[in-house]
Design a protein around this motif. Structure first.
Motif, PDB file in Angstrom:
ATOM      1  N   PRO A 161       0.841  -1.197   0.000  1.00  0.00           N
ATOM      2  CA  PRO A 161       0.000   0.000   0.000  1.00  0.00           C
ATOM      3  C   PRO A 161       0.880   1.253   0.000  1.00  0.00           C
ATOM      4  N   VAL A 162       0.513   2.228  -0.800  1.00  0.00           N
ATOM      5  CA  VAL A 162       1.290   3.468  -0.893  1.00  0.00           C
ATOM      6  C   VAL A 162       1.491   4.076   0.491  1.00  0.00           C
ATOM      7  N   ALA A 163       0.495   3.987   1.335  1.00  0.00           N
ATOM      8  CA  ALA A 163       0.575   4.583   2.671  1.00  0.00           C
ATOM      9  C   ALA A 163       1.699   3.992   3.516  1.00  0.00           C
ATOM     10  N   ARG A 164       2.179   2.794   3.174  1.00  0.00           N
ATOM     11  CA  ARG A 164       3.293   2.177   3.920  1.00  0.00           C
ATOM     12  C   ARG A 164       4.640   2.744   3.544  1.00  0.00           C
ATOM     13  N   LEU A 165       4.715   3.380   2.395  1.00  0.00           N
ATOM     14  CA  LEU A 165       5.988   3.934   1.930  1.00  0.00           C
ATOM     15  C   LEU A 165       6.341   5.190   2.722  1.00  0.00           C
ATOM     16  N   PRO A 166       7.642   5.411   2.933  1.00  0.00           N
ATOM     17  CA  PRO A 166       8.037   6.718   3.472  1.00  0.00           C
ATOM     18  C   PRO A 166       7.524   7.793   2.507  1.00  0.00           C
ATOM     19  N   GLU A 167       7.034   8.891   3.030  1.00  0.00           N
ATOM     20  CA  GLU A 167       6.378   9.903   2.192  1.00  0.00           C
ATOM     21  C   GLU A 167       7.189  10.350   0.977  1.00  0.00           C
TER      22      GLU A 167
ATOM     23  N   SER B 143      10.951  -3.387   7.091  1.00  0.00           N
ATOM     24  CA  SER B 143      11.300  -1.970   7.110  1.00  0.00           C
ATOM     25  C   SER B 143      11.609  -1.483   5.705  1.00  0.00           C
ATOM     26  N   MET B 144      11.367  -0.180   5.518  1.00  0.00           N
ATOM     27  CA  MET B 144      11.691   0.490   4.264  1.00  0.00           C
ATOM     28  C   MET B 144      12.258   1.856   4.623  1.00  0.00           C
ATOM     29  N   GLU B 145      13.427   2.160   4.084  1.00  0.00           N
ATOM     30  CA  GLU B 145      14.060   3.450   4.348  1.00  0.00           C
ATOM     31  C   GLU B 145      14.316   4.155   3.025  1.00  0.00           C
ATOM     32  N   TYR B 146      13.818   5.367   2.908  1.00  0.00           N
ATOM     33  CA  TYR B 146      14.014   6.164   1.704  1.00  0.00           C
ATOM     34  C   TYR B 146      15.472   6.558   1.568  1.00  0.00           C
TER      35      TYR B 146
END
Length: 92
Positions: free
Chosen positions: A35-41, A61-64
């Motif tokens: 879901p897009v909402a899970r991505l860092p902005e 985890s996801m880190e931009y």
């Protein structure tokens, strides 16, 4: 599939689902949908680069990565510019 991979937001579908291509050694090895909402902005757009950590096949985890995102965009722009130059040379 476990570990930390480079993830690139390939596209956003219907404004809700981000398709992320996971890479290892600059080769795409997997595609994950989140879901897009899970991505860092800052990564909520095509071309965003992330460090994606998986455990038991799930994203934990996801880190931009802003520098990697900028570098990829610049590299892509340089390739387009070179191609454009070659095409304009043919027209002369």
């Amino acid at each position: 599939m476990d570990g930390t991979y480079t993830g690139v937001v390939d596209r956003i579908e219907d404004g809700e689902v981000a398709v992320i291509l996971l890479e290892e050694n600059e080769q795409v090895i997997e595609q994950v949908d989140v879901p897009v909402a899970r991505l860092p902005e800052p990564a909520q757009a095509d071309g965003g680069v992330l460090s994606v950590t998986l455990e038991d096949g799930d994203i934990v985890s996801m880190e931009y990565r802003p520098d990697a995102t900028r570098d990829r965009r610049e590299s892509a722009q340089e390739k387009l510019d070179r191609l454009s130059e070659r095409l304009s040379d043919r027209e002369e």
